[in-house]
Design a protein around this motif. Structure first.
Motif, PDB file in Angstrom:
ATOM      1  N   GLU A  92       0.835  -1.211   0.000  1.00  0.00           N
ATOM      2  CA  GLU A  92       0.000   0.000   0.000  1.00  0.00           C
ATOM      3  C   GLU A  92       0.864   1.254   0.000  1.00  0.00           C
ATOM      4  O   GLU A  92       0.496   2.263  -0.620  1.00  0.00           O
ATOM      5  N   ARG A  93       2.002   1.198   0.677  1.00  0.00           N
ATOM      6  CA  ARG A  93       2.912   2.354   0.648  1.00  0.00           C
ATOM      7  C   ARG A  93       3.466   2.566  -0.768  1.00  0.00           C
ATOM      8  O   ARG A  93       3.649   3.698  -1.200  1.00  0.00           O
ATOM      9  N   GLN A  94       3.762   1.456  -1.447  1.00  0.00           N
ATOM     10  CA  GLN A  94       4.244   1.573  -2.829  1.00  0.00           C
ATOM     11  C   GLN A  94       3.187   2.219  -3.721  1.00  0.00           C
ATOM     12  O   GLN A  94       3.497   3.069  -4.563  1.00  0.00           O
ATOM     13  N   LEU A  95       1.932   1.817  -3.532  1.00  0.00           N
ATOM     14  CA  LEU A  95       0.846   2.405  -4.321  1.00  0.00           C
ATOM     15  C   LEU A  95       0.644   3.872  -3.972  1.00  0.00           C
ATOM     16  O   LEU A  95       0.390   4.710  -4.854  1.00  0.00           O
ATOM     17  N   ALA A  96       0.759   4.189  -2.672  1.00  0.00           N
ATOM     18  CA  ALA A  96       0.568   5.578  -2.227  1.00  0.00           C
ATOM     19  C   ALA A  96       1.594   6.502  -2.870  1.00  0.00           C
ATOM     20  O   ALA A  96       1.299   7.672  -3.169  1.00  0.00           O
ATOM     21  N   ALA A  97       2.797   5.978  -3.106  1.00  0.00           N
ATOM     22  CA  ALA A  97       3.832   6.782  -3.765  1.00  0.00           C
ATOM     23  C   ALA A  97       3.433   7.125  -5.200  1.00  0.00           C
ATOM     24  O   ALA A  97       3.968   8.054  -5.797  1.00  0.00           O
ATOM     25  N   GLN A  98       2.483   6.338  -5.760  1.00  0.00           N
ATOM     26  CA  GLN A  98       1.978   6.595  -7.117  1.00  0.00           C
ATOM     27  C   GLN A  98       0.585   7.236  -7.074  1.00  0.00           C
ATOM     28  O   GLN A  98      -0.146   7.227  -8.059  1.00  0.00           O
ATOM     29  N   ASP A  99       0.214   7.758  -5.885  1.00  0.00           N
ATOM     30  CA  ASP A  99      -1.112   8.371  -5.680  1.00  0.00           C
ATOM     31  C   ASP A  99      -2.238   7.396  -5.987  1.00  0.00           C
ATOM     32  O   ASP A  99      -3.252   7.756  -6.606  1.00  0.00           O
ATOM     33  N   MET A 100      -2.054   6.157  -5.559  1.00  0.00           N
ATOM     34  CA  MET A 100      -3.076   5.134  -5.777  1.00  0.00           C
ATOM     35  C   MET A 100      -3.360   4.410  -4.465  1.00  0.00           C
ATOM     36  O   MET A 100      -2.563   4.459  -3.526  1.00  0.00           O
ATOM     37  N   THR A 101      -4.505   3.745  -4.412  1.00  0.00           N
ATOM     38  CA  THR A 101      -4.838   2.866  -3.292  1.00  0.00           C
ATOM     39  C   THR A 101      -5.115   1.478  -3.836  1.00  0.00           C
ATOM     40  O   THR A 101      -5.258   1.297  -5.061  1.00  0.00           O
ATOM     41  N   ARG A 102      -5.220   0.515  -2.937  1.00  0.00           N
ATOM     42  CA  ARG A 102      -5.505  -0.848  -3.391  1.00  0.00           C
ATOM     43  C   ARG A 102      -6.867  -0.942  -4.058  1.00  0.00           C
ATOM     44  O   ARG A 102      -7.090  -1.776  -4.946  1.00  0.00           O
ATOM     45  N   HIS A 103      -7.775  -0.077  -3.645  1.00  0.00           N
ATOM     46  CA  HIS A 103      -9.116  -0.108  -4.232  1.00  0.00           C
ATOM     47  C   HIS A 103      -9.096   0.352  -5.696  1.00  0.00           C
ATOM     48  O   HIS A 103      -9.980  -0.017  -6.477  1.00  0.00           O
ATOM     49  N   ASP A 104      -8.075   1.134  -6.075  1.00  0.00           N
ATOM     50  CA  ASP A 104      -7.972   1.586  -7.474  1.00  0.00           C
ATOM     51  C   ASP A 104      -7.628   0.448  -8.413  1.00  0.00           C
ATOM     52  O   ASP A 104      -7.997   0.488  -9.601  1.00  0.00           O
ATOM     53  N   ILE A 105      -6.918  -0.571  -7.914  1.00  0.00           N
ATOM     54  CA  ILE A 105      -6.497  -1.660  -8.808  1.00  0.00           C
ATOM     55  C   ILE A 105      -7.272  -2.951  -8.571  1.00  0.00           C
ATOM     56  O   ILE A 105      -7.190  -3.888  -9.368  1.00  0.00           O
ATOM     57  N   GLY A 106      -7.970  -3.037  -7.451  1.00  0.00           N
ATOM     58  CA  GLY A 106      -8.774  -4.224  -7.185  1.00  0.00           C
ATOM     59  C   GLY A 106      -7.997  -5.318  -6.468  1.00  0.00           C
ATOM     60  O   GLY A 106      -6.765  -5.332  -6.443  1.00  0.00           O
ATOM     61  N   ARG A 107      -8.754  -6.244  -5.907  1.00  0.00           N
ATOM     62  CA  ARG A 107      -8.181  -7.267  -5.035  1.00  0.00           C
ATOM     63  C   ARG A 107      -7.211  -8.191  -5.760  1.00  0.00           C
ATOM     64  O   ARG A 107      -6.119  -8.491  -5.271  1.00  0.00           O
ATOM     65  N   ASP A 108      -7.597  -8.674  -6.938  1.00  0.00           N
ATOM     66  CA  ASP A 108      -6.752  -9.643  -7.652  1.00  0.00           C
ATOM     67  C   ASP A 108      -5.399  -9.046  -8.023  1.00  0.00           C
ATOM     68  O   ASP A 108      -4.345  -9.649  -7.786  1.00  0.00           O
ATOM     69  N   LYS A 109      -5.412  -7.845  -8.620  1.00  0.00           N
ATOM     70  CA  LYS A 109      -4.148  -7.220  -9.018  1.00  0.00           C
ATOM     71  C   LYS A 109      -3.294  -6.879  -7.798  1.00  0.00           C
ATOM     72  O   LYS A 109      -2.066  -6.977  -7.839  1.00  0.00           O
TER      73      LYS A 109
END
Length: 915
Positions: A92-109
Motif C-alpha cells: 500500500e505504501r508503494q501504491l501511495a507513492a503513485q497516488d493510488m490505493t488498493r481499491h484503485d487496482i482491485g483485489r486480484d491485481k
C-alpha cells in the motif's frame, strides 16, 4: 593456517560449501532410530533479522547441530509467515507513492503485486539467517500461503465450522481506525502517556441530584447505556433503579448495581459504554444493556447519535463535548492523569474497542485438552515456572477473533446469499452445491488472522492432512524455542490445534527464552536509539552509517539529536566487525533462564578474543606437527593423561547442560576448557614435552586428538572457525577433507578418565601459581630467573617434584629447585604453600625492600583517596535515590574492588616489613 584469523573469509567459504553439499538436509542416511525436529517460528516475510531472532536462531542451531552430530535424523524446518497486515502495508505504501490505493487496482491485481514483491524482496531474513550459519533444511522451506499449507487452513476452518467451533457474530474487538481492521492483542502496544481525567455531572432524572462520573474518554458518553454503582455503596443505594438524563443526547439511562464497581475509586460511579469498552461490554451482557456503537470504522462519530458531532473525528468530538458540558455547568473538574494508551504497532493510531461482525473460534472446548497435556507431562515448559502463566491464561481463555478486514491472507472460505445465509466450503462450486442451483453467492471479503495459519505450522509444514512419511517421522517435534510474549498468541494455539487435528502434542518441550535488552537493561527500541543489528555486529559499521540507520525516519529533531549524542558517546568509532562465531558464542553464553538478558558488546569482544585464542592455539599445534608422523599408540605423559581426562569431564558436563537447555553453562565449560586447560596449561606443558624425545610422540598424538575433539564440541556454537580448523587437522592426519558436520559428536571415553593424573597436575598447577603469586606480590619481573627451595614435603610431593622438575623450571622461570630438610634454616624468603609443602623464593638481590615499602605505601594512599570518593558518592542520599540503579551498583562494585585491593596490598606490606 593463515597467520591471522579472518572470520569474513572463512564464513563465506563454508556458507557456500555446506549448502552446495546439502549438509543441512533432513534426508540423511542416519541409521539411528531417533529423529529430532525443531520448527523455526516463522518470521514475517517483511522482516529482517533482529537481536531476538539471532539469539533464538543460535539456540536452535546449537541444538540441531548437536543432535545431527549424535547421528539422529534431524530436521530444522524453516519458513516465513505471510504477515497479513505488515505485508499489505508494504504494497500500500508503494501504491501511495503513485497516488493510488488498493481499491484503485482491485483485489486480484493487489494480491498479484504482493506475490511479485515476495519473489523479489521477501527473502531478506532468510539470507540473513544464512549469514548467521543457520543449518535449516532449506530444501523444505515453507511459506504460510503455500498451496499445501493453504489447503490445511481451509480443512481446519471447515471442520471447526461444521463442529460449531467457529461462528460469526457481533462482538467487541481491538480496532485500528487507520488500517480499518480488527487486530490481535499482540499488535497493540500499550504505553504510559500523560492524559486527563474528566469528571462529568450526570443529572438524576426528575430530581435535583447529580452523580459524578470520571472518564479518560469523554466522547464515549454518547454511547453510554447505564451508570453503575456498587450494591453496598450507601451513598447511592437510594438511586439504584432510577435513571440518568444523559447530557447532550436526550436519552435516559438506568442506574444499576454491579459488584464489579470499585467503591474506593473515583466517585464510586462508573459510566457504562458496552460498545466501546471491554469491561463495560461484559457488564452490558450481564444486565442486558443497550449496545450503542457511536463510531465509524475510521473513528469518527457516526449517525447513530443525533447530534452536532456526526462526522467529527473522535478527538475533535472530545474537545467539543468538553466545551458543551462546561457551558451547561456539567463539567465538575479536569485532573492530570497518567494512563496506558493502546496503540497499533503498525500505525501508532490509538486502538478502539469496536463492535463489529467477526469470525470467532469457540476456544473453551479446545483449551481443556491443551491444559491437560501440560499437567500430565506430555508437554514440558523450560523453565518450568512458565506453566503457571500458561494455566492462568488457558483457564480464563476468551473466544478468538480470527477475521481481519484486509486483502492479503487466507480468504475466509465462506459465501453468502442475498438473505445472509452462510455456506462454508473450500470452493465456490461446493458452496454452490450447498446453496442450490441459481442462488447467487458472494464470498466473504475478510481474511484469516495470521496466527490461525501459524497455529498449524508444526503439522501443516510436514504435509498434513496427508499422511506423509515426514509427518510420521518428525511429529510430534522435540522442542519449540520461542519468547514468553507469544505463549498465548501462538504456543497455546499450536497445542490446541495439534491435539485437535493430529491427536498428539505438537512438541514435547517448550523452551521459553528471555528478552534481549541493552547493556543497561533497557528494552531495545528505535525511539530509544539503542537497537543493535546482528549483521552490523558481524560485519562492523562506521559511526556515520550507524547514526544514519538509527535516526532514519525520526520525525522529531530533538529525538534525533538525543539519539545522535547517545550513539556518539557509546560508539565513538562505530562498531568493530566481530564475526558470526563471536556473536553466536555471546548468545549461547547469555542463554540463561532469566526473563531479561543484558547484551553487552564487551562480551562479544571477549568471545572474539576467544576465537583468536582458539585460532592461534590451533596454528601453534599444527605448525608443531607439520611434516610429523602421528603415532596414536605412543606412550603418554602424565600431562597428556591429564588433558585427556579433563576433556572427558568437559564432555560429560556439556551433555548434561545440553540436556537441560543450559547453553550458558555449556558455553562456560567449553570456554574454561579451551582457555584454561588446553591453552593456558597444556600447550605450555607441551613445549617441554615436545623437546624431550621420550615424551614427544605421545604429546604430538594428544595435541591433535584433543584439538580435533575440542573443535567438534565447539562446532554447534561456533561452526565456521571450527570447520576451518577441522579441515586443517584432517590435512595433518592425512584424512579426507570431509565436513565437521558429518562427524559424530564426541562421546565420553571413561577409560581416559584419570584421577591420578588430575591429582598430579593439580599439584603442579598449585606450585606454578604459587610462584606467580610471589612474583606479583613482590613486584618481581616475570622474566627474572629465580632460585627456589622447598621444605616440609612428603613422599608424594617428592615424587611429583621428580616427575615435573623440567616443566616447573620452564613454566616458572626457575634456575634451580633445591630441597631443604625440616631442620635446615631457610633463607630470607617469600613463601607459598602446596598442601603443607612450603615454596621458598630467596629475595636477596631480587628486590629493594625499602623501595618496595615506599611503592606499596604510595599505592595504598592513592587507593584510599579513591575509596573516599566512592564512599562520599554512596553516602549522598540524593545520588543513591535519583541516579539509575545501574550507575549506583557500578559505584558500589568499584568501592568493593578498591577495598579488596587495599587489603591485598596491606597484606603484602606486612610481609615486606617482616623480611
Amino acid at each position: 593456517m593463515e597467520k591471522t584469523y579472518n572470520p569474513e573469509q572463512i564464513e563465506a567459504k563454508y556458507r557456500s560449501l555446506w549448502e552446495d553439499k546439502n549438509l543441512f538436509s533432513s534426508n540423511s542416511n542416519s541409521t539411528s532410530e531417533n529423529a529430532y525436529c525443531i520448527m523455526l517460528p516463522p518470521p514475517n516475510v517483511t522482516g529482517s533479522l533482529h537481536m531476538g531472532h539471532a539469539f533464538q536462531h543460535t539456540i536452535m542451531d546449537v541444538l540441531t547441530r548437536y543432535h545431527r552430530g549424535k547421528g539422529e535424523q534431524t530436521l530444522w524446518q524453516p519458513g516465513t509467515d505471510h504477515a497479513g497486515i505488515a505485508t499489505q502495508m508494504v504494497i500500500e505504501r508503494q501504491l501511495a507513492a503513485q497516488d493510488m490505493t488498493r481499491h484503485d487496482i482491485g483485489r486480484d491485481k493487489f494480491t498479484h503485486k504482493i506475490w511479485d514483491w515476495k519473489q523479489q524482496s521477501g527473502g531478506t531474513i532468510t539470507s540473513q539467517m544464512r549469514r548467521l550459519g543457520a543449518s535449516v533444511d532449506w530444501e523444505r522451506e515453507r511459506f504460510t500461503m503455500d498451496e499445501g499449507l493453504s489447503d490445511a487452513v481451509h480443512k481446519v476452518f471447515i471442520q471447526l465450522y461444521n463442529e460449531d467451533l467457529i461462528y460469526r457474530g457481533k462482538r467487541l474487538v481491538n480496532w485500528d481506525p487507520v488500517l480499518h481492521t480488527a487486530v490481535s492483542d499482540l499488535e497493540v502496544i500499550s504505553t504510559e502517556e500523560q492524559g486527563s481525567l474528566w469528571h462529568m455531572r450526570y443529572p438524576v432524572s426528575d430530581s435535583d441530584e447529580v452523580v459524578v462520573v470520571a472518564t479518560t474518554r469523554p466522547e464515549t458518553m454518547l454511547g453510554d447505556s447505564a451508570v453503575a454503582v456498587h450494591s453496598d455503596d450507601e451513598r447511592y443505594t437510594h438511586l439504584i433503579g432510577q435513571t440518568i438524563d444523559l447530557p447532550l443526547t436526550g436519552r435516559k439511562i438506568p442506574i444499576i448495581a454491579d459488584d464489579y464497581v470499585d467503591m474506593a475509586f473515583g466517585t464510586g460511579c462508573v459510566k457504562i459504554t458496552p460498545a466501546h469498552d471491554f469491561n463495560d461490554y461484559e457488564m452490558g451482557q450481564r444486565h442486558n444493556l443497550e449496545i450503542i456503537n457511536i463510531l465509524t470504522n475510521d473513528a469518527k462519530i457516526n449517525d447513530t447519535v443525533e447530534s452536532d458531532y456526526i462526522d467529527m473525528d473522535r478527538f475533535e468530538a472530545r474537545k467539543q463535548i468538553i466545551k458543551d458540558l462546561d457551558e451547561q455547568n456539567l463539567l465538575e473538574k479536569i485532573e492530570p492523569h497518567k494512563l496506558m494508551v493502546p496503540r497499533g504497532d503498525r500505525t501508532n493510531a490509538v486502538i478502539e474497542p469496536y463492535l463489529t461482525d467477526q469470525w470467532f473460534v469457540k476456544v473453551a472446548p479446545l483449551a481443556q485438552p491443551a491444559i491437560d497435556a501440560v499437567k500430565n507431562g506430555d508437554i514440558r515448559f523450560v523453565p518450568e515456572n512458565w506453566d503457571k502463566t500458561y494455566y492462568n491464561w488457558m483457564e480464563n481463555i476468551q473466544d478468538w477473533c480470527i477475521s481481519r478486514q484486509i486483502w492479503w491472507g487466507h480468504r475466509i472460505p465462506a459465501w453468502y446469499d442475498s438473505k445472509g445465509n452462510i455456506y462454508v466450503a473450500d470452493s465456490l462450486e461446493k458452496a454452490q452445491q450447498q446453496a442450490g442451483e441459481g442462488v447467487k453467492l458472494k464470498q466473504d471479503e475478510d481474511v484469516l488472522d495470521t496466527w490461525f495459519s501459524s497455529a498449524l505450522w508444526p503439522f501443516s509444514t510436514l504435509g498434513w492432512p496427508e499422511k506423509t512419511p515426514e509427518l510420521a517421522r518428525f511429529y510430534p517435534t522435540n522442542v519449540l524455542v520461542t519468547g514468553f510474549d507469544i505463549i498465548f498468541f501462538w504456543v497455546a494455539r499450536m497445542i490446541m490445534f495439534g491435539l485437535k487435528f493430529t491427536g498428539d502434542v505438537p512438541f514435547k518441550d517448550i523452551y521459553i527464552t528471555g528478552l534481549i535488552r541493552d547493556g543497561q537493561g533497557q528494552k531495545m527500541s528505535k525511539s530509544k536509539g539503542n537497537v543493535l543489528d546482528p549483521i552490523d555486529l558481524i560485519d562492523g559499521i562506521s559511526l556515520k552509517d550507524l547514526l544514519e540507520k538509527r535516526t532514519q525516519g525520526l520525525m522529531q529533531p530533538k529525538m534525533a539529536e538525543k539519539i545522535t549524542r547517545q550513539t556518539k558517546k557509546e560508539f565513538p568509532n562505530g562498531i568493530d566487525a566481530f564475526g558470526t562465531d563471536a556473536l553466536r558464542f555471546t548468545f549461547a553464553a547469555l542463554a540463561s533462564f532469566g526473563r531479561d538478558i543484558k547484551f553487552d558488546l564487551k562480551r562479544v569482544e571477549g568471545y572474539r578474543n576467544f576465537c583468536n585464542k582458539l585460532w592461534n592455539a590451533s596454528r601453534f599445534v599444527l605448525m608443531k606437527l607439520e611434516e610429523e608422523t602421528i603415532d596414536t599408540n605412543a606412550k603418554l605423559s602424565t600431562a597428556d593423561e591429564w588433558i585427556l581426562s579433563r576433556l572427558q569431564d568437559t564432555k560429560t558436563k556439556v551433555e548434561k547442560h545440553l540436556g537441560s537447555y543450559r547453553l550458558d553453562l555449556m558455553s562456560h565449560e567449553l570456554y574454561e576448557f579451551v582457555w584454561d586447560d588446553y591453552c593456558g596449561w597444556y600447550l605450555e606443558f607441551s613445549k617441554s614435552l615436545l623437546a624431550n624425545e621420550t615424551t614427544k610422540a605421545g604429546t604430538q598424538a594428544t595435541l591433535i586428538k584433543v584439538l580435533n575433539e575440542m573443535v567438534s564440541l565447539l562446532h554447534p556454537i561456533i561452526p565456521f572457525i571450527t570447520e576451518e580448523i577441522f579441515e586443517q587437522c584432517n590435512t595433518i592426519l592425512s584424512k579426507d577433507k570431509s565436513s565437521l558436520m558429518s562427524e559424530p559428536y564426541p562421546e565420553v571415553d571413561t577409560q581416559l578418565i584419570s584421577e591420578k593424573a588430575e591429582a598430579e597436575i593439580k599439584w603442579l598447577q598449585t606450585f606454578v601459581l604459587g610462584i606467580r603469586q610471589i612474583r606479583a606480590q613482590m613486584n618481581i619481573s616475570p622474566n627474572k630467573v629465580l632460585n627456589c627451595f622447598v621444605q616440609d614435603f612428603n613422599a608424594v610431593d617428592q615424587t611429583y617434584l621428580n616427575n615435573n622438575t623440567n616443566i616447573l623450571k620452564s613454566l616458572s622461570k626457575m634456575q634451580t629447585i633445591n630441597k631443604l630438610s625440616p631442620n635446615d634454616e631457610a633463607p630470607e624468603s617469600a613463601t607459598a604453600l602446596v598442601g603443607e609443602m612450603k615454596i621458598l623464593i630467596p629475595l636477596a638481590g631480587l628486590i629493594d625492600k625499602e623501595q618496595e615499602i615506599v611503592r606499596l605505601n604510595k599505592e595504598i594512599e592513592k587507593l584510599n583517596q579513591q575509596k573516599a570518593q566512592f564512599e562520599s558518592k554512596l553516602n549522598n542520599e540524593k545520588f543513591v535515590s535519583s541516579a539509575p540503579k545501574e550507575i549506583v551498583n557500578t559505584e558500589r562494585t568499584r568501592l568493593a574492588s578498591t577495598q579488596n585491593t587495599i587489603t591485598d596490598l596491606s597484606t603484602q606490606l606486612k610481609k615486606m616489613n617482616k623480611l
